[in-house]
Every structure is written in C-alpha cells, then in structure tokens.
Design an enzyme around this catalytic site. Structure first.
Site, PDB file in Angstrom:
ATOM      1  N   HIS A 149      55.675  69.486 -61.825  1.00  0.00           N
ATOM      2  CA  HIS A 149      56.213  68.280 -62.461  1.00  0.00           C
ATOM      3  C   HIS A 149      57.407  68.537 -63.365  1.00  0.00           C
ATOM      4  O   HIS A 149      57.894  67.596 -63.993  1.00  0.00           O
ATOM      5  CB  HIS A 149      55.148  67.592 -63.313  1.00  0.00           C
ATOM      6  N   LYS A 178      65.655  63.903 -72.830  1.00  0.00           N
ATOM      7  CA  LYS A 178      65.635  62.480 -72.485  1.00  0.00           C
ATOM      8  C   LYS A 178      66.741  61.712 -73.214  1.00  0.00           C
ATOM      9  O   LYS A 178      67.031  60.572 -72.903  1.00  0.00           O
ATOM     10  CB  LYS A 178      64.266  61.887 -72.809  1.00  0.00           C
ATOM     11  N   LYS A 208      58.490  51.224 -63.342  1.00  0.00           N
ATOM     12  CA  LYS A 208      57.797  50.055 -63.903  1.00  0.00           C
ATOM     13  C   LYS A 208      58.812  48.991 -64.316  1.00  0.00           C
ATOM     14  O   LYS A 208      58.625  47.790 -64.083  1.00  0.00           O
ATOM     15  CB  LYS A 208      56.945  50.467 -65.115  1.00  0.00           C
ATOM     16  N   THR A 240      58.757  57.764 -64.402  1.00  0.00           N
ATOM     17  CA  THR A 240      57.940  56.734 -63.771  1.00  0.00           C
ATOM     18  C   THR A 240      58.103  55.404 -64.519  1.00  0.00           C
ATOM     19  O   THR A 240      57.931  54.333 -63.928  1.00  0.00           O
ATOM     20  CB  THR A 240      56.447  57.122 -63.757  1.00  0.00           C
ATOM     21  N   LYS A 252      59.494  56.228 -74.026  1.00  0.00           N
ATOM     22  CA  LYS A 252      59.033  57.456 -73.360  1.00  0.00           C
ATOM     23  C   LYS A 252      58.842  58.493 -74.451  1.00  0.00           C
ATOM     24  O   LYS A 252      59.206  58.243 -75.605  1.00  0.00           O
ATOM     25  CB  LYS A 252      60.065  57.936 -72.339  1.00  0.00           C
ATOM     26  N   ARG A 253      58.242  59.649 -74.108  1.00  0.00           N
ATOM     27  CA  ARG A 253      58.144  60.703 -75.109  1.00  0.00           C
ATOM     28  C   ARG A 253      59.523  61.019 -75.679  1.00  0.00           C
ATOM     29  O   ARG A 253      60.532  60.930 -74.979  1.00  0.00           O
ATOM     30  CB  ARG A 253      57.538  61.958 -74.475  1.00  0.00           C
TER      31      ARG A 253
HETATM   32  C1  M8P Z   1      53.774  70.343 -69.590  1.00  0.00           C
HETATM   33  C2  M8P Z   1      52.956  71.079 -70.444  1.00  0.00           C
HETATM   34  C3  M8P Z   1      53.155  72.422 -70.583  1.00  0.00           C
HETATM   35  C4  M8P Z   1      52.334  73.143 -71.405  1.00  0.00           C
HETATM   36  C5  M8P Z   1      51.311  72.536 -72.087  1.00  0.00           C
HETATM   37  C6  M8P Z   1      51.097  71.201 -71.952  1.00  0.00           C
HETATM   38  C7  M8P Z   1      51.914  70.455 -71.123  1.00  0.00           C
HETATM   39  C8  M8P Z   1      51.703  69.106 -70.944  1.00  0.00           C
HETATM   40  C9  M8P Z   1      52.522  68.406 -70.106  1.00  0.00           C
HETATM   41  C10 M8P Z   1      53.543  69.017 -69.448  1.00  0.00           C
HETATM   42  C11 M8P Z   1      54.410  68.263 -68.546  1.00  0.00           C
HETATM   43  O1  M8P Z   1      54.993  68.795 -67.645  1.00  0.00           O
HETATM   44  N1  M8P Z   1      54.523  66.964 -68.742  1.00  0.00           N
HETATM   45  C12 M8P Z   1      55.182  66.122 -68.023  1.00  0.00           C
HETATM   46  S1  M8P Z   1      55.955  66.491 -66.537  1.00  0.00           S
HETATM   47  N2  M8P Z   1      55.317  64.843 -68.341  1.00  0.00           N
HETATM   48  C13 M8P Z   1      55.979  64.095 -67.434  1.00  0.00           C
HETATM   49  O2  M8P Z   1      56.150  62.924 -67.587  1.00  0.00           O
HETATM   50  C14 M8P Z   1      56.452  64.823 -66.203  1.00  0.00           C
HETATM   51  O3  M8P Z   1      55.717  64.378 -65.052  1.00  0.00           O
HETATM   52  C15 M8P Z   1      56.022  63.075 -64.604  1.00  0.00           C
HETATM   53  C16 M8P Z   1      55.125  62.792 -63.427  1.00  0.00           C
HETATM   54  O4  M8P Z   1      55.476  63.581 -62.340  1.00  0.00           O
HETATM   55  C17 M8P Z   1      57.508  62.976 -64.261  1.00  0.00           C
HETATM   56  O5  M8P Z   1      57.795  61.653 -63.906  1.00  0.00           O
HETATM   57  C18 M8P Z   1      58.355  63.378 -65.458  1.00  0.00           C
HETATM   58  O6  M8P Z   1      59.714  63.402 -65.098  1.00  0.00           O
HETATM   59  C19 M8P Z   1      57.943  64.763 -65.965  1.00  0.00           C
HETATM   60  O7  M8P Z   1      58.641  65.095 -67.116  1.00  0.00           O
END
Ligand code: M8P
Length: 828
Positions: free
Chosen positions: A376, A573, A679, A675, A567-568
């Site tokens: 991701h 971002k 929406k 995502t 968003k976060r």
């Molecule tokens: C990475 C981490 C790494 C270490 C410890 C905790 C973690 C928690 C979350 C993530 C992480 O990759 N989080 C994401 S990836 N949050 C997102 O929204 C992401 O995934 C979405 C779904 O595929 C994508 O739409 C986003 O672009 C992407 O940033």
C-alpha cells in the site's frame, strides 16, 4: 429411535426462525427489547436505550442470516479467503445493517411511535475506529463488497480496546485523547470463547527425533497468550449473506507465567497477566511510518498465529485425521493487508511442520500457493524492518524459519544470477549490518504467489523501483488492483437525497453495479435535472455548514464553493500547499485584488501521528491562519477557513456529499492510491489534483475537462530534485514571496514567535522531499481555473454530474471482483 441425540438437538436449535421483516414484527421486537430486556419506559429521555433496542432487533435478523450463510458455505465448500489486517476502520454499523437488510422504511415507521428519528438513534453509536486511515477503511469497504458479492471471505483483525485516538484542538494544537469505544458495550460482537487459541512468545527451539527417527523441531518454554475471538457480522447488500469479521482479544492463560512466579508471590503472578492483556489494548496511531515498537510485533504475530490456527483447525476438523493438506491450497487463500501480518508466512510454515508434521517442501508449496500480499505504500519510512535481535527473543522459532526461507531463496537467486553477489545482498530478506533486520516486504514477496499494488501508477512504480529485482525474477507474481470504495456507505447511506435523485432518474441497479451510473450522462444536459442536482448539493452543504459551526465555531456560507481536504496529516499529502493557497487568497483579499475571485469555504481535517512534529505544526498553522482569516471583516464575503477536529468515518459521511472541490494534491509518486478521492467523485465533487495514485485513473474516467490537473508528474518530480532551488522559485514569483513573507513575519503567530520556523524552513530547503514550492504556481493557477469554472454554475453542474456518472470504476465491488478473478480463484 433416538430422538434426543446431540445431533437432532443441534438441528432443532439451528432451525430457521424466520423473524419478520415487516413493520409489526420489527415493532414488537423493539418494544420487547426496550421494555423488557433493557427495562425502560417511554419516560427514558436518552436515545441510548432506544439505540440498544434497535441494535438488538437488527442484530437478531443479522444473526439469522449469518447462520444460514455459514451453513451454505459449509454445504458448498468453496475456496475460502482470510483477509488478514491489523486495521479495520468500520465506523458505525447500525445504519449500514439497516440499509443492507432493507429495513429502513419499517424502522423509521416504528421509531415514530417513540417520537424519534432513525438519525437520532444512529447518532448514539460510537465509531469502530480500529484503523488509522485509508488502509483500514479499505479493509472495511472490501468486507462490504465481499459480502455483497457473496464471496466466502472472513476478515481477521484485532479487537483493540482503544481505537484511533480522539483529536481535540487546543490553542490551535492537536491534543490526543484515548478512544474507549467499548465503554457502553458493543451490540455487534459475539464472543466465542470455545474458539480461543493459544499463541506462543519467547522460549526457544528444541530439536527431537520422532517415532520414525526424523528430526523435528518444537518451540518450548514459551509464554503463552490466549486469543479469544469476537465475531462481528458483515451483511451483504440485500442478498441474505452475512460474512464474518473475527477480531481477536488477548487474555492471560490461567497458567500465565506460573513457572516464573512460582518463586515469587501470587499477586505478582496475577499482576503479570497485564502483559498478556496489553497486546490488544491499543491501536498504534501511525499511518505511514514504522515506529519499531516490540508491542507492535507482538500484535502482528498474535493476529497472524491466532488466525492461521483458526483456519487450520477448521480444515483439520473437516478433513478427517488432520494429515491431509494436499487440497489445502485449492481451498484456502490468505490476503495480507500490507506487510503488517507478513509474519504469517513463517507462522504457516511453523504450524504445518511442527504441529502437523509436514516436510519443508510440502509446507513451502502450500505457503507459496496460499499467501497473497498487497503493498500500500512506497514511502521508505513505512517499510517494516524488524531487528533480528527482537525476533530472536520474542519469536525464536519464527526466526529460524525466516533464516531457512532466506537461505533457500538466496540459492535460487544465485542459480538465476550466478556470481551476482551484489544482487544477493540487495534481495536478501535479512539486511546485514551492525543491527541486522528482517525486511518484511521481501519476506512477503518471497512467500506469496501474488503481489499487488493499489493503483496503476503505484504498481508500475513498485515494479520499476522498490521491488524491481523481484519483478525481474518473478514478473508473473505482480499485478495491479486499483482500490475502490463501497457505494452503499459512500453514496446510498451517506447521501440519501442524491440516492433518491439517481434512483428516480435511472432506477436502482447502480447500488449493486455502479457502472450503471453512466446512464446519468445524458441527464447532464437536462436543465431540470441539473436544478435538482444543485438542490441536493445545496442541502448537503447546509448540513456540513451546521457541523462546521458546531465543531469549529466557523460559519460556512452554503453559497460559497466548498473546497475540502480531509485525510491524515502528512507532508507528502501537502496540506501545506493548500494553506499556502489560502494565505495567497487572504493576501489578495486584503490587498483588494478580488477580481475574478470565487468566494470559498475551505475545510481541512485530519489527524497527525502523535510523534510527528511537522504534521502537528501544520495543523497549528491551519488553525492560526483560519483564526486570522475568519475574524478579518474584509474576508467575510470571500473566504472562510476551518480545521475540523477529530476527522473520522462518520465525519466523512457528512463531508463528502457536501464537497464541491476535492483536494488530492500529494507530491506525485507518493500517494499509492487514495480512496477519499473516490468518495468525493461519487458524490459529484470535482477534483483538483496531481498525477498521483488513483487520481490518474479518475482523470482518465472523467476526462480532463472535468478535472483540475496541476503539478509535476512522478518522473518530473524525480528529475526536479537534483537542481531544486525553492528560494529561487519564491524570489521569482511575487505572489509566492508575499505568502512566504506573511508566514515568516509572524503575521499568523504574533504571540508565539518562531512556531512556524520549521515550516518555512522545510519549504525553503533544497532537500524538501515533497517539493512543495515546485508546484505552488501551477496549483494557484489551477485554483484560478476552478474559480472561473465555478462561476458558470450550469457548466460546473454538468461536470459534477459527469463525475458521479463516471465513478462506477471506483466501486470496491469492481476491485473485489478483480481480486477474486485474478488472485483468489487462481488455479494452482
Ligand atoms: C503503514 C504503517 C507502517 C508501519 C506501522 C504502521 C503503519 C500503518 C499504516 C501504514 C500504511 O501504509 N498506511 C496507509 S497506506 N494508509 C493509506 O491510506 C494507504 O493505503 C491506502 C489503501 O490502499 C491508499 O489509498 C493510500 O494511498 C495509502 O497511503
């Protein structure tokens, strides 16, 4: 004849009860729950008990279908999928269940007798915030689609006692508060102690000879923790299917630490139970950076081990004496939601070898045919690398297995690329050095048959960059699955008036096949339809304005353009770019340069990881800018700015229907997919965005006339870095220089000198990884085009309709159909 055999008793318990779905049956049940089970009368003026009674009434109907679904799967014996994820960001469950069970009309009618609206009851429910952001919400959308497509997919996750923290804003700063979401009980879970599993930690590996004189390994002298499942029903959309989300809670085993504490005191031993119970206590609030805490690895292994044991237990129970795994990979698949549950690869090897006595090669064949990995993110700081030393103490047997996987893998690499020692070093699952580490992403690739990215660009970049060596070795493993979101929650539920307008116009097929929204396209040319479209958007804007007023004490004007970024909070971002534009508008307004300007209400919301200082400073800047803008009478008719605290799933349900301009402005190449962008599009917002993540596919779907594109693309970003000179860019752009001056002169922080120094320094740094300054001009120009476009309200509305009409591709039903077709149904 035996009439009271155990079997016949069970059968009679399982007999379908067929609860009525009509208003009278629903009303009777509600009355009984409210009056008898909860012991309330009409005087009880809190909606809380009514919520509980409604939830119980709905839950019964879910459980009925849940059991029928389980029986059906038992009978049909299809291939099953376990979706393993450290995060499931479910939000509220009640309204979703009411919608999916088609109970809305009846429930509304019944609630009239209690002088109550369904919305008031819904409002009592706390969000299940068991996730950080996009990754966790994606898992929730996927579960909805799997149930709606009647696919036998079980979600496996952790029942965190404390979910995503609550955010409050004090003096412009983020302050975190714990989210004790279970404090009022949770009607949506069913505890299943009979299915508890035991998970090992610490100890060491012992080798022994079995009856046949074969050497085998076992993991001994461990500290065991009990994993107790809590099952949450996942209803499909009006199709009688109810799937399961199984969340594990950690508990101390009764023998916990008995040996260690035999010498010490009983009370110490009991107090030590805390250690076991800590595992599922709290969700780590990082969304894009690894923090390397031991407890996090414990969570990952706890989830992985308990879930695999669960699946293996079911397999063995169903398939005789427990020795026959020959068909296992034809009937099971594990989807790993990022690397977080990747230790499952080694754990499956361990269970198959140590507990079920398979040989390495057989166990490995099964593992490689059942594990599939979704990546991701490309951000290097998010790549999980656990110190070997930590594995050695916490999970010694698992480390043995990882070493063995790596040794065998490196032989393969050496055979394929003889003499290429550098490549072996690069591809090793173990990063060597003073403090050697396990590269979890590499373990995930080596141990699985499928590796997918989450948008076309993201997958392309994975193949070309981060995973290039692996792509060269195994091109057939790599595939793309562009993300999607569920149209039930993100259109039908959250925007009932748009739902009604759409259904009125093209019928209701779109709720289960979103491509039908295409049929709206011709209506974009119809003035009467456009007027209704505008009315819907306007009513949603009024609701959002009320929310903003109550949470931020800022009065948004529903006649202004609603410009939203939620968003976060993360540097990539680029909420900062958004604020710089806001400051630029403020500068223009206060200079009297409002020609061609479009009045706007700008909303920004999102949480910063508690340890992420820069993200927190950006929140402070947004709040301080908002305070100055909103109190300046010159801005009154032109600009409103608000930071919405505690952004969560339930806030988005009010925000996305009301949004007209969706800000998707990440540095190209950094946002894997996004995502929220989907929406907003579904709800008729136009996007201002970079060529990043799924924005590219949104642009393709809707056409460039209906999208505001700006900024460098991913390749240009890379090229720009070497000669990047932000100070030169600022100097040569007068408007940019004025914006920087406002930030640097303390205009927004008169009584707090220096608080934004780090922000301006990062913009001016040649090493700014997010190259904010590089895109400033192009962003501001694109925003001018937005303003101009909005002033032709008819043509804007056409674009808005075309956005909704073109959003079919971004249904998670499409995404899940592709997972099912390409990954989960793959023959061996
Ligand atoms: C990475 C981490 C790494 C270490 C410890 C905790 C973690 C928690 C979350 C993530 C992480 O990759 N989080 C994401 S990836 N949050 C997102 O929204 C992401 O995934 C979405 C779904 O595929 C994508 O739409 C986003 O672009 C992407 O940033």
């Amino acid at each position: 004849m035996k009439t009271h055999s155990k079997e016949s008793q069970v059968n009679s318990i399982a007999k379908p009860i067929k609860l009525g779905m009509d208003e009278a049956s629903v009303g009777d049940d509600l009355q009984r729950y409210f009056g008898l089970t909860l012991g309330r009368d009409e005087d009880s003026d809190s909606h809380h008990y009514l919520y509980s009674a409604v939830a119980l009434t709905v839950r019964d109907r879910l459980v009925e279908r849940w059991r029928a679904t389980r029986d059906r799967y038992m009978e049909q014996n299809p291939k099953r999928v376990a979706y393993l994820s450290l995060e499931f960001l479910m939000g509220r469950a009640l309204n979703n269940a009411v919608l999916n069970l088609d109970l809305e009309a009846q429930m509304r009618a019944v609630l009239q007798q209690y002088a109550c609206e369904l919305e008031d009851v819904n409002a009592e429910e706390l969000d299940a915030g068991l996730g950080n952001g996009g990754l966790g919400r994606l898992a929730a959308c996927f579960l909805d689609s799997c149930a709606s497509l009647q696919l036998p997919v079980t979600g496996y996750g952790i029942r965190y006692e404390y979910g995503m923290f609550h955010q409050k804003i004090k003096n412009g700063y983020q302050v975190e508060y714990p989210d004790h979401w279970l404090r009022n009980g949770n009607p949506w879970e069913i505890e299943s102690p009979e299915n508890a599993r035991s998970v090992k930690f610490f100890g060491h590996t012992e080798y022994y000879l079995d009856q046949n004189g074969k050497e085998r390994a076992r993991w001994v002298s461990t500290n065991d923790v009990l994993a107790v499942p809590y099952d949450v029903p996942v209803p499909g959309y009006q199709n009688g299917t109810v799937n399961t989300l199984r969340l594990w809670k950690s508990e101390a085993t009764d023998e916990f630490n008995l040996d260690e504490f035999n010498a010490g005191s009983y009370t110490d031993a009991v107090a030590a139970k805390n250690l076991a119970e800590q595992i599922t206590m709290v969700l780590y609030p990082n969304d894009a950076s690894e923090n390397g805490k031991e407890l996090r690895l414990r969570q990952q292994y706890f989830l992985s081990s308990a879930s695999l044991q669960d699946v293996l237990h079911r397999w063995v129970k169903r398939n005789g004496n427990g020795k026959d795994f020959s068909n296992f990979s034809a009937k099971n698949c594990f989807q790993l939601n990022d690397t977080h549950p990747t230790v499952a690869i080694a754990e499956l090897m361990r269970l198959l070898m140590d507990d079920y006595f398979l040989e390495w090669d057989d166990a490995w064949a099964i593992t490689q045919k059942t594990m599939a990995y979704t990546n991701h993110t490309l951000l290097p700081e998010a790549l999980e690398m656990w110190p070997v030393s930590l594995f050695k103490t916490l999970l010694p047997r698992i480390l043995d297995i990882i070493y063995e996987i790596n040794a065998r893998f490196l032989i393969q690499v050496a055979q394929r690329y003889p003499g290429d020692v550098e490549r072996q070093r690069r591809m090793s699952i173990i990063e060597e050095g003073d403090n050697p580490k396990v590269r979890m992403a590499y373990l995930a690739i080596v141990g699985s048959f499928s590796v997918n990215g989450v948008a076309a660009l993201h997958t392309k970049l994975l193949k070309a960059g981060l995973f290039n060596d692996f792509y060269e070795l195994w091109p057939e493993k790599f595939n793309n699955k562009t993300n999607g979101v569920t149209p039930r929650r993100w259109l039908a539920h959250c925007n009932p008036s748009l739902k009604a307008l759409i259904t009125d116009t093209i019928g209701n097929d779109w709720t289960s096949d979103l491509d039908h929204l295409e049929k709206l396209k011709p209506f974009a040319q119809n003035k009467e339809f456009r007027d209704r479209w505008i009315d819907v958007k306007h009513s949603c804007k009024i609701k959002l304005a009320e929310l903003v007023k109550s949470k931020c004490d800022v009065q948004f004007n529903p006649n202004m353009l609603f410009d939203v970024q939620v968003k976060r909070i993360h540097e990539y971002k680029r909420q900062l770019l958004n604020v710089l534009h806001v400051i630029h508008l403020y500068d223009r307004i206060t200079r009297g340069d409002t020609e061609g300007m479009q009045p706007r209400s700008v909303l920004i919301g999102g949480k910063a990881a508690p340890g992420y200082a820069m993200a927190k400073t950006i929140i402070k800047l947004i709040n301080n800018v908002a305070a100055i803008v909103n109190k300046d009478p010159r801005c009154q008719d032109w600009l409103k700015v608000a930071f919405l605290p505690d952004y969560k799933v339930t806030s988005m349900e009010i925000i996305c229907p009301a949004t007209e301009l969706s800000e998707q402005i990440s540095t190209a190449g950094k946002e894997a997919s996004g995502t929220g962008n989907m929406k907003f599009m579904m709800n008729g917002a136009l996007t201002i965005g970079t060529l990043d993540g799924a924005n590219i596919e949104i642009l393709e779907a809707v056409g460039e006339d209906n999208f505001f594109l700006f900024g460098l693309d991913a390749e240009q970003v890379q090229e720009a870095r070497s000669s990047y000179d932000p100070n030169l860019i600022i100097e040569t752009d007068k408007e940019f220089a004025r914006v920087m001056h406002l930030v640097e002169s303390g205009h927004f922080n008169q009584f707090e000198p220096g608080v934004f120094d780090a922000v301006s320094a990062s913009i001016r740094s040649r090493d700014d990884a997010w190259i904010t300054a590089a895109d400033f001009r192009s962003y501001v120009d694109a925003q001018k085009k937005v303003a101009l476009a909005y002033q032709d309200r008819e043509s804007w509305t056409v674009k808005s309709i075309l956005n909704t009409a073109s959003s079919g591709r971004f249904s998670s039903d499409r995404t899940i159909s592709e997972y099912n077709r390409d990954i989960w149904s793959r023959d061996e």
